[in-house]
Motif scaffolding. Structure first.
Motif, PDB file in Angstrom:
ATOM      1  N   SER A  57       0.728  -1.319   0.000  1.00  0.00           N
ATOM      2  CA  SER A  57       0.014   0.121   0.232  1.00  0.00           C
ATOM      3  C   SER A  57       0.829   1.354   0.103  1.00  0.00           C
ATOM      4  CB  SER A  57      -1.074   0.054   1.305  1.00  0.00           C
ATOM      5  OG  SER A  57      -0.306   0.151   2.369  1.00  0.00           O
ATOM      6  N   ASP A  60       1.995   1.461  -3.656  1.00  0.00           N
ATOM      7  CA  ASP A  60       0.915   2.114  -4.467  1.00  0.00           C
ATOM      8  C   ASP A  60       0.920   3.555  -4.273  1.00  0.00           C
ATOM      9  OD1 ASP A  60       0.783  -0.654  -5.016  1.00  0.00           O
ATOM     10  OD2 ASP A  60      -1.330  -0.946  -4.017  1.00  0.00           O
ATOM     11  N   SER A  61       1.043   4.059  -3.049  1.00  0.00           N
ATOM     12  CA  SER A  61       0.730   5.409  -2.681  1.00  0.00           C
ATOM     13  C   SER A  61       1.802   6.597  -3.379  1.00  0.00           C
ATOM     14  CB  SER A  61       0.729   5.701  -1.389  1.00  0.00           C
ATOM     15  OG  SER A  61       0.483   7.011  -0.865  1.00  0.00           O
ATOM     16  N   LEU A  66      -2.971   3.837  -5.823  1.00  0.00           N
ATOM     17  CA  LEU A  66      -3.547   3.388  -4.668  1.00  0.00           C
ATOM     18  C   LEU A  66      -4.916   2.401  -5.246  1.00  0.00           C
ATOM     19  CD1 LEU A  66      -3.449   5.978  -1.697  1.00  0.00           C
ATOM     20  CD2 LEU A  66      -2.768   3.671  -1.922  1.00  0.00           C
TER      21      LEU A  66
END
Length: 102
Positions: A57, A60-61, A66
């Motif tokens: 995560s 992804d951010s 995201l």
């Protein structure tokens, strides 16, 4: 089974998204509330998945990819849900051991 009732339904969706990416059928089943942790090895597996999901995560951010704009909030909430679940089942040692290695 992990309790994703009420406002935690979205946490379940975020967990399922990452579980699908993780590719472990047992973890996917946990995220779909169709399996339960029954052994220390499974507890360790779930704890390891959590830390993998956290790392994913964050990546992804940073990449602007995201799954959901609120995914960081839900991943943080999943820490509470998963650690509480394992603690309730008596697998707090497995959780703590994996956390110490993360």
């Amino acid at each position: 089974m992990i309790d994703f009732s009420g406002r935690d339904e979205h946490a379940r969706e975020v967990m399922e998204h990452y579980a699908q990416r993780y590719g472990n059928p047992f973890i996917v089943s946990l995220s779909q509330s169709s399996a339960s942790v029954a052994t220390p090895a499974q507890a360790t597996e779930l704890a390891e998945f959590f830390w993998w999901m956290l790392d994913q995560s964050i990546a992804d951010s940073e990449d602007g990819k995201l799954y959901d704009v609120n995914a960081p909030f839900w991943v943080e909430r999943l820490m509470t849900i998963i650690s509480g679940y394992l603690n309730t089942l008596g697998f707090d040692q497995e959780w703590d051991s994996v956390c110490d290695q993360a």
